[in-house]
Design an enzyme around this catalytic site. Structure first.
Site, PDB file in Angstrom:
ATOM      1  N   ARG A 129       4.940  17.371  16.289  1.00 47.18           N
ATOM      2  CA  ARG A 129       5.574  18.656  16.606  1.00 47.18           C
ATOM      3  C   ARG A 129       4.515  19.736  16.405  1.00 47.18           C
ATOM      4  NH1 ARG A 129       9.137  20.096  11.197  1.00 47.18           N
ATOM      5  NH2 ARG A 129       7.324  20.117   9.848  1.00 47.18           N
ATOM      6  N   CYS A 133      -1.760  24.784  20.865  1.00 52.27           N
ATOM      7  CA  CYS A 133      -2.807  25.728  20.490  1.00 52.27           C
ATOM      8  C   CYS A 133      -2.294  27.143  20.747  1.00 52.27           C
ATOM      9  CB  CYS A 133      -4.045  25.451  21.329  1.00 52.27           C
ATOM     10  SG  CYS A 133      -5.189  26.850  21.373  1.00 52.27           S
ATOM     11  N   ASN A 167       9.408  27.112  14.562  1.00 49.03           N
ATOM     12  CA  ASN A 167       9.702  26.484  13.273  1.00 49.03           C
ATOM     13  C   ASN A 167       8.425  26.281  12.476  1.00 49.03           C
ATOM     14  OD1 ASN A 167      11.758  24.950  11.585  1.00 49.03           O
ATOM     15  ND2 ASN A 167      10.142  23.428  11.769  1.00 49.03           N
ATOM     16  N   GLU A 168       8.374  26.854  11.284  1.00 49.37           N
ATOM     17  CA  GLU A 168       7.231  26.640  10.370  1.00 49.37           C
ATOM     18  C   GLU A 168       5.904  26.751  11.125  1.00 49.37           C
ATOM     19  OE1 GLU A 168       7.999  22.945   8.315  1.00 49.37           O
ATOM     20  OE2 GLU A 168       9.469  23.889   6.997  1.00 49.37           O
ATOM     21  N   CYS A 176      -6.889  25.476  14.896  1.00 45.95           N
ATOM     22  CA  CYS A 176      -7.300  24.806  16.131  1.00 45.95           C
ATOM     23  C   CYS A 176      -8.738  25.221  16.411  1.00 45.95           C
ATOM     24  CB  CYS A 176      -6.382  25.201  17.285  1.00 45.95           C
ATOM     25  SG  CYS A 176      -6.873  24.467  18.873  1.00 45.95           S
ATOM     26  N   CYS A 178     -10.463  24.579  19.451  1.00 46.77           N
ATOM     27  CA  CYS A 178     -10.755  24.364  20.863  1.00 46.77           C
ATOM     28  C   CYS A 178     -11.591  25.524  21.415  1.00 46.77           C
ATOM     29  CB  CYS A 178      -9.456  24.200  21.656  1.00 46.77           C
ATOM     30  SG  CYS A 178      -8.561  25.748  21.938  1.00 46.77           S
ATOM     31  N   CYS A 181      -9.750  28.830  21.531  1.00 51.60           N
ATOM     32  CA  CYS A 181      -9.702  29.487  20.220  1.00 51.60           C
ATOM     33  C   CYS A 181     -11.069  30.071  19.864  1.00 51.60           C
ATOM     34  CB  CYS A 181      -9.230  28.507  19.142  1.00 51.60           C
ATOM     35  SG  CYS A 181      -7.444  28.217  19.188  1.00 51.60           S
ATOM     36  N   GLU A 326      15.555  26.628   4.583  1.00 48.22           N
ATOM     37  CA  GLU A 326      15.590  25.175   4.412  1.00 48.22           C
ATOM     38  C   GLU A 326      15.283  24.821   2.963  1.00 48.22           C
ATOM     39  OE1 GLU A 326      12.930  22.859   6.792  1.00 48.22           O
ATOM     40  OE2 GLU A 326      13.330  23.982   8.625  1.00 48.22           O
ATOM     41  N   GLU A 374      12.249  11.610  10.428  1.00 49.71           N
ATOM     42  CA  GLU A 374      12.806  12.060   9.142  1.00 49.71           C
ATOM     43  C   GLU A 374      14.116  11.338   8.820  1.00 49.71           C
ATOM     44  OE1 GLU A 374      11.352  16.229   8.061  1.00 49.71           O
ATOM     45  OE2 GLU A 374      11.902  16.495  10.155  1.00 49.71           O
TER      46      GLU A 374
HETATM   47 ZN   LIG Z   1      -7.054  26.244  20.266  1.00 48.08          ZN
END
Ligand SMILES: [Zn+2]
Length: 682
Positions: A129, A133, A167-168, A176, A178, A181, A326, A374
């Site tokens: 998940r 990027c 999420n999170e 990242c 790449c 980035c 959570e 999970e």
């Molecule tokens: Zn990247």
């Protein structure tokens, strides 16, 4: 008593604070609801059992992208319509997620360049998940489509209470490396430094001949033979936080434009470990702070760590109520040994967050999965069904939270103790090439917070720019970097009567990580009245005894008091006779410097001494072992007493326990593993 049904936002895209409806009446209760994992004939039972448990809000659709946009531009909303209609019919609110934490396989097949690249230059595969990027133009375009589709379809849905963006963010895609980035990093540096000479100067690139001619030449800190300039590494942490935040802002902007009356948040992971992003900066961008927290099963101090996490969440929220988005009813599935929680631990953990400012307690997840990554992570409705310890405690917690409804909107009583923490300092301190590998930026914050908390005090965790007014004890635990104006505000606080404790390796470097010369710690040596010369980190297992009885391990340093007085000195070793703990009295207060790492028991003694000198009042009188916090709604006080021990404890209070309805005058018994919440009589 009226309960404020609303809350006011401070998100950065609003011209002025806005008022929104709170996501539930009273304290919110629920969890992640993933009905797409189950046949629809189970959903009616879900709603029936949610009512039995008192669930008032659930997070929906977090990982549902591939089941909503089933192929590119092909949407199937029917199942989600029925889920939200069912929730609305049952009077349960939805924190509806934008499902961008789980990009669908059809998207990754068409555009594998969306996937993050690790420091070795390898593109990560699909299958988990958050694999995207944050610099990917394609990903952003597709994320925008699904976000707009959801906002158009559900913006007016009666179940919708809150947007839960992704999420999170940063959990799996925090860094990242790449080419996209790398290019974005160059632009980010140009914005930060203006011209390349300023960067060269700030980073000290003359060292090892790293002088750059243009921003595009600055590499991300990819895997190399050797080590990067720590200033580059620190700025890559900052860049990574900012580029992820930019993605959040993108989604938030679409939602705000299409559904201006719905509050927006994303779930943080604020806790005493290194964080992927600067949550203090992010907190100003959300309408309300939402946090995820999981205890570590084999940590004997986990309930103290939980208290620190909750105080940190309140700190980034600047003292305003926040939402526990959570936590777990029992075991998780990602630690080496995933032990189930002891009886009562579920309720104590939840109410610890509520005591420390949470206005909602939610779990991952509603119904325990039978398949997927999970499947052994606990849930509100466990594999074994309702005739279980977990379910009975879930129902009991629902009753408790209903009883605490009048606390909605109340705030934690000002603590008297401030502990200043900052993410950039933690990143800087953790980078390679420091005096010892044993420097852990969360070590002293954890131990000193625990030492205060177990003495029935509350600690406010503050950002470096926060006001210090009213604090009697201010702690800088390994706050490595210096911050504009902080030394002056600390000096003013000391002069007006505060005790300040600054520990080793604080204020040694500026915001680029460059050492401040003239004696350690450059930022605070005048305030502390000392001049540090050299660090003497200890070898593994090495200890030295101080003349006040403490034992130093892992860290010592050579310093000279200038205007300070030595309080404790080494009695042996290379620093024998020199000061390990100093005190400078100034005005009505004092500035104390800890130049060694004594034992945890020694640190408790140090804190006890400072609490007495600073005259920090206790929350209430109580036996050892209780955690005490008071929330206030105007003049009305609510005293939480939480007993994590296996023996009964007592505290002194007069009022009514909202959890039992029992009236108390004077001594209140808190059973082993139990909790009381006393609505205090005037
Ligand atoms: Zn990247």
């Amino acid at each position: 008593m009226t309960v404020p049904p609303e809350f006011s936002s401070r998100a950065a895209d609003l011209a002025a604070p806005r008022t929104f409806r709170w996501l539930a009446d009273g304290i919110g209760y629920g969890g992640d609801y993933n009905p797409e994992q189950w046949p629809e004939d189970v959903w009616a039972e879900d709603l029936r059992l949610m009512a039995e448990a008192g669930v008032s809000v659930v997070s929906v659709g977090i990982f549902a992208w591939s089941l909503i946009e089933v192929d590119q531009d092909s949407f199937e909303f029917g199942w989600l319509d029925r889920v939200l209609d069912g929730l609305a019919g049952a009077g349960i609110g939805a924190a509806l997620a934008t499902p961008t934490a789980g990009p669908p396989p059809w998207l990754l097949r068409r555009h594998p360049e969306i996937l993050t690249v690790d420091a070795n230059g390898r593109r990560n595969g699909p299958g988990a998940r958050l694999g995207w990027c944050p610099s990917s133009v394609i990903f952003r375009e597709r994320a925008g489509k699904i976000v707009e589709a959801l906002a158009h379809r559900y913006g007016d849905h009666p179940a919708l209470r809150l947007w839960h963006v992704s999420n999170e963010i940063g959990n799996e895609n925090g860094r990242c490396y790449c080419d996209a980035c790398a290019a974005a990093f160059g632009h980010w540096l140009e914005q930060r430094y203006g011209n390349i000479d300023a960067l060269n100067q700030a980073w000290g690139t003359a060292f090892w001949g790293h002088h750059y001619l243009q921003f595009a030449d600055v590499p991300p800190p990819r895997a190399i033979s050797g080590n990067h300039n720590p200033a580059l590494v620190l700025d890559y942490h900052r860049f990574s936080s900012d580029v992820l935040l930019d993605h959040f802002r993108f989604e938030r902007g679409l939602l705000r434009r299409l559904t201006p009356d719905v509050p927006i948040t994303t779930n943080f992971m604020v806790k005493p470990t290194l964080a992927p992003v600067d949550y203090a900066a992010w907190a100003d961008e959300v309408d309300l702070v939402a946090n995820d927290h999981y205890t570590t099963a084999d940590d004997p101090h986990r309930h103290w760590s939980l208290a620190l996490s909750a105080d940190q969440a309140r700190g980034v929220s600047r003292g305003r109520p926040w939402l526990l988005m959570e936590h777990s009813t029992s075991a998780v599935n990602w630690q080496p040994r995933n032990r189930a929680k002891a009886p009562g631990e579920l309720i104590r953990d939840s109410l610890t967050h509520v005591a420390r400012g949470a206005d909602g307690a939610m779990f991952f997840q509603w119904r325990q999965s039978t398949a997927g990554a999970e499947q052994y992570h606990s849930a509100m409705l466990p594999h074994a069904g309702t005739d279980t310890k977990v379910w009975r405690e879930v129902v009991r917690l629902g009753d408790h939270l209903r009883s605490l409804g009048e606390l909605r909107g109340s705030t934690v009583e000002p603590a008297g103790i401030a502990m200043i923490m900052d993410y950039a300092s933690q990143w800087a301190l953790k980078s390679w090439g420091k005096p010892t590998v044993e420097l852990d930026p969360l070590d002293l914050p954890s131990v000193l917070h625990r030492a205060c908390t177990r003495r029935h005090r509350v600690v406010d965790v503050l950002r470096p720019d926060a006001s210090l007014d009213g604090y009697r004890l201010i702690i800088l635990p390994m706050l490595h970097l210096a911050y504009d104006g902080l030394a002056e505000r600390l000096t003013a606080a000391v002069e007006s009567g505060a005790e300040v404790l600054i520990t080793y390796f604080s204020g040694v470097a500026d915001q680029t990580g460059r050492v401040i010369t003239g004696g350690y710690p450059g930022a605070y040596r005048d305030l502390l009245g000392i001049r540090g010369e050299e660090f003497f980190p200890l070898l593994e297992g090495e200890t030295h005894v101080l003349d006040n009885g403490w034992t130093a391990g892992s860290w010592t340093e050579l310093l000279q008091p200038t205007t300070a007085t030595g309080v404790a000195h080494y009695t042996d070793g290379p620093l024998s006779g020199t000061a390990a703990y100093t005190r400078r009295e100034l005005g009505a207060g004092a500035a104390n410097y800890l130049a060694a790492r004594p034992t945890d028991d020694d640190l408790q003694a140090l804190v006890d001494d400072l609490l007495a000198r600073a005259d920090v009042p206790v929350v209430a009188r109580a036996d050892d072992g209780l955690q005490l916090v008071r929330r206030r709604q105007g003049e009305q006080g609510y005293l939480f007493g939480i007993n994590h021990d296996d023996a009964p404890r007592t505290l002194t209070a007069t009022g009514t326990d909202l959890l039992t309805g029992q009236a108390h005058t004077g001594t209140v018994n808190v059973p082993a593993g139990g909790v009381v919440v006393i609505r205090e009589s005037a």
